[in-house]
Design an enzyme around this catalytic site. Sequence first.
Site, PDB file in Angstrom:
ATOM      1  N   HIS A  10      -6.943   4.628   5.630  1.00 14.41           N
ATOM      2  CA  HIS A  10      -6.393   3.513   4.836  1.00 14.41           C
ATOM      3  C   HIS A  10      -4.894   3.772   4.636  1.00 14.41           C
ATOM      4  O   HIS A  10      -4.494   4.903   4.366  1.00 14.41           O
ATOM      5  CB  HIS A  10      -7.119   3.421   3.486  1.00 14.41           C
ATOM      6  CG  HIS A  10      -6.761   2.192   2.712  1.00 14.41           C
ATOM      7  ND1 HIS A  10      -5.581   2.093   2.004  1.00 14.41           N
ATOM      8  CD2 HIS A  10      -7.399   1.003   2.548  1.00 14.41           C
ATOM      9  CE1 HIS A  10      -5.528   0.889   1.439  1.00 14.41           C
ATOM     10  NE2 HIS A  10      -6.622   0.218   1.749  1.00 14.41           N
ATOM     11  N   GLU A  25      -2.866   3.265   2.250  1.00 10.93           N
ATOM     12  CA  GLU A  25      -2.468   3.881   0.965  1.00 10.93           C
ATOM     13  C   GLU A  25      -2.730   5.391   0.985  1.00 10.93           C
ATOM     14  O   GLU A  25      -1.935   6.175   0.457  1.00 10.93           O
ATOM     15  CB  GLU A  25      -3.222   3.226  -0.201  1.00 10.93           C
ATOM     16  CG  GLU A  25      -2.756   3.779  -1.547  1.00 10.93           C
ATOM     17  CD  GLU A  25      -3.532   3.224  -2.725  1.00 10.93           C
ATOM     18  OE1 GLU A  25      -3.981   2.057  -2.674  1.00 10.93           O
ATOM     19  OE2 GLU A  25      -3.699   3.971  -3.705  1.00 10.93           O
ATOM     20  N   SER A  42      -9.724  -5.327   3.442  1.00 11.51           N
ATOM     21  CA  SER A  42      -9.350  -5.106   2.041  1.00 11.51           C
ATOM     22  C   SER A  42     -10.338  -4.181   1.330  1.00 11.51           C
ATOM     23  O   SER A  42     -11.498  -4.541   1.102  1.00 11.51           O
ATOM     24  CB  SER A  42      -9.279  -6.460   1.322  1.00 11.51           C
ATOM     25  OG  SER A  42      -9.166  -6.260  -0.065  1.00 11.51           O
ATOM     26  N   SER A  43      -9.874  -3.013   0.971  1.00 14.81           N
ATOM     27  CA  SER A  43     -10.743  -2.024   0.321  1.00 14.81           C
ATOM     28  C   SER A  43     -11.309  -2.575  -0.983  1.00 14.81           C
ATOM     29  O   SER A  43     -12.522  -2.553  -1.213  1.00 14.81           O
ATOM     30  CB  SER A  43      -9.944  -0.737   0.049  1.00 14.81           C
ATOM     31  OG  SER A  43     -10.659   0.122  -0.803  1.00 14.81           O
ATOM     32  N   CYS A  61       3.169  -1.280  -4.424  1.00 13.04           N
ATOM     33  CA  CYS A  61       2.793  -1.596  -5.805  1.00 13.04           C
ATOM     34  C   CYS A  61       3.263  -0.468  -6.728  1.00 13.04           C
ATOM     35  O   CYS A  61       3.045   0.715  -6.423  1.00 13.04           O
ATOM     36  CB  CYS A  61       1.275  -1.752  -5.916  1.00 13.04           C
ATOM     37  SG  CYS A  61       0.778  -2.039  -7.630  1.00 13.04           S
ATOM     38  N   HIS A  89       0.811  -1.236   0.000  1.00 19.99           N
ATOM     39  CA  HIS A  89       0.000   0.000   0.000  1.00 19.99           C
ATOM     40  C   HIS A  89       0.830   1.264   0.000  1.00 19.99           C
ATOM     41  O   HIS A  89       0.292   2.349  -0.194  1.00 19.99           O
ATOM     42  CB  HIS A  89      -0.941  -0.033   1.214  1.00 19.99           C
ATOM     43  CG  HIS A  89      -1.554  -1.392   1.416  1.00 19.99           C
ATOM     44  ND1 HIS A  89      -1.026  -2.324   2.287  1.00 19.99           N
ATOM     45  CD2 HIS A  89      -2.575  -1.995   0.791  1.00 19.99           C
ATOM     46  CE1 HIS A  89      -1.737  -3.442   2.215  1.00 19.99           C
ATOM     47  NE2 HIS A  89      -2.674  -3.278   1.312  1.00 19.99           N
TER      48      HIS A  89
HETATM   49  O1  0CM Z   1      -6.114  -1.240  -0.907  1.00 21.88           O
HETATM   50  P1  0CM Z   1      -6.728  -2.543  -0.454  1.00 21.88           P
HETATM   51  O2  0CM Z   1      -7.236  -2.420   0.970  1.00 21.88           O
HETATM   52  O3  0CM Z   1      -7.709  -3.058  -1.401  1.00 21.88           O
HETATM   53  O4  0CM Z   1      -5.476  -3.537  -0.400  1.00 21.88           O
HETATM   54  P2  0CM Z   1      -5.347  -5.104  -0.538  1.00 21.88           P
HETATM   55  O5  0CM Z   1      -4.108  -5.489   0.188  1.00 21.88           O
HETATM   56  O6  0CM Z   1      -6.599  -5.827  -0.187  1.00 21.88           O
HETATM   57  O7  0CM Z   1      -5.156  -5.299  -2.101  1.00 21.88           O
HETATM   58  C1  0CM Z   1      -3.978  -5.098  -2.768  1.00 21.88           C
HETATM   59  C2  0CM Z   1      -3.454  -3.782  -2.809  1.00 21.88           C
HETATM   60  C3  0CM Z   1      -3.007  -2.695  -2.852  1.00 21.88           C
HETATM   61  C4  0CM Z   1      -2.416  -1.411  -2.915  1.00 21.88           C
HETATM   62 FE1  SF4 Z   2      -1.381  -2.663  -7.328  1.00 23.61          FE
HETATM   63 FE2  SF4 Z   2      -3.967  -2.533  -7.941  1.00 23.61          FE
HETATM   64 FE3  SF4 Z   2      -2.974  -4.755  -6.991  1.00 23.61          FE
HETATM   65 FE4  SF4 Z   2      -3.213  -2.638  -5.367  1.00 23.61          FE
HETATM   66  S1  SF4 Z   2      -4.870  -3.792  -6.322  1.00 23.61           S
HETATM   67  S2  SF4 Z   2      -1.478  -4.005  -5.528  1.00 23.61           S
HETATM   68  S3  SF4 Z   2      -2.753  -0.975  -6.842  1.00 23.61           S
HETATM   69  S4  SF4 Z   2      -2.406  -3.779  -8.967  1.00 23.61           S
END
Ligand code: 0CM
Ligand code: SF4
Length: 315
Positions: free
Chosen positions: A132, A134, A230-231, A104, A82
């Site tokens: 969050h 990120e 997880s967003s 990422c 993130h």
């Molecule tokens: O941002 P999110 O909460 O969806 O993160 P995640 O770890 O579930 O998914 C991958 C990513 C990123 C950045």
């Molecule tokens: Fe990268 Fe998108 Fe995966 Fe997050 S969800 S790690 S931004 S490719």
Amino acid sequence: MTGAAGVGLEILLAEPRGFCAGVDRAIEIVERALQKFGAPIYVRHEIVHNTFVVNDLKAKGAIFIEDLAQVPPGATLVFSAHGVSRAVQAEAQARGFSVFDATCPLVTKVHVEVAKLAREGYEFIMIGHKGHPEVEGTMGQLDHGIHLVEEVEDVVHVQPSQTEKLAVVTQTTLSVDDAAAITAALVQRFPNIRQPKQQDICYATQNRQDAVKIMSPQVEVLIVVGSPTSSNSNRLAELARKLGVDSYMVDSAAELEADWLRGRSRVGLTAGASAPEVLVQEVIDRIKALGAVSVRRMKGVEETVKFPLPKGLKL
Ligand code: 0CM
Ligand code: SF4
């Protein structure tokens, strides 16, 4: 057959679903660091927001921390997918850790854009979810000058110091439709606001939401494999509900309740970008045990994105 589900229950499997290139890379970075340098490897924040992935890496010797003060001198430290703020980067450097950055590359792209436009005198409106990691990382690329909006209603309240040089950036894992509505409200209030050439929402988030849109009219209930933190996974369940389909998130097959399938003839199944395929297969087995007789894969876009590993992790 237990008779819990409707007669002849069919499972529709979304495509694409599950791991994206950024998650693949982030997990690979921790695994390679463990193989190359040995346990323990410290990881700032959950490498990705998935309980199974985190527990698996813990068992292999990763230690997950939130505060760098928990990391001993000389340790190897990985930043999560993130991303981190400049302050966290600077603290890791000052403490002398050996750092591998699993941010990422699509999040880093947003960081780079913020830094570049800030040098040109821009101020920012960020669309994202407060708290969050990120959002903290992206907002933390600057000391000041980034204002957060979470929903359309926030747009009237945001107070930039000027409106000549204003740019919008977003979290990568938002609802595509909600982000578009907020952006439209921003454009209405600040007609000069600069938008990214290509949206900041990543390809994986977009593709998984598109697949749910295609699938929703064909199913009576949608199961999303993903952790509560997880967003992007939450956005999939939320989207199905907005489209009138009952939807439930499960962190593992054990969480799936027979009642959700009672009387249904078609159940959709997808997974967030951080949810491993092994969990999807376990959910399929559990739905079969509850009476499903067939699994059908939907057609969807093929994802070929791959990100290189950071230097220094060749085995
Ligand atoms: O941002 P999110 O909460 O969806 O993160 P995640 O770890 O579930 O998914 C991958 C990513 C990123 C950045
Ligand atoms: Fe990268 Fe998108 Fe995966 Fe997050 S969800 S790690 S931004 S490719």
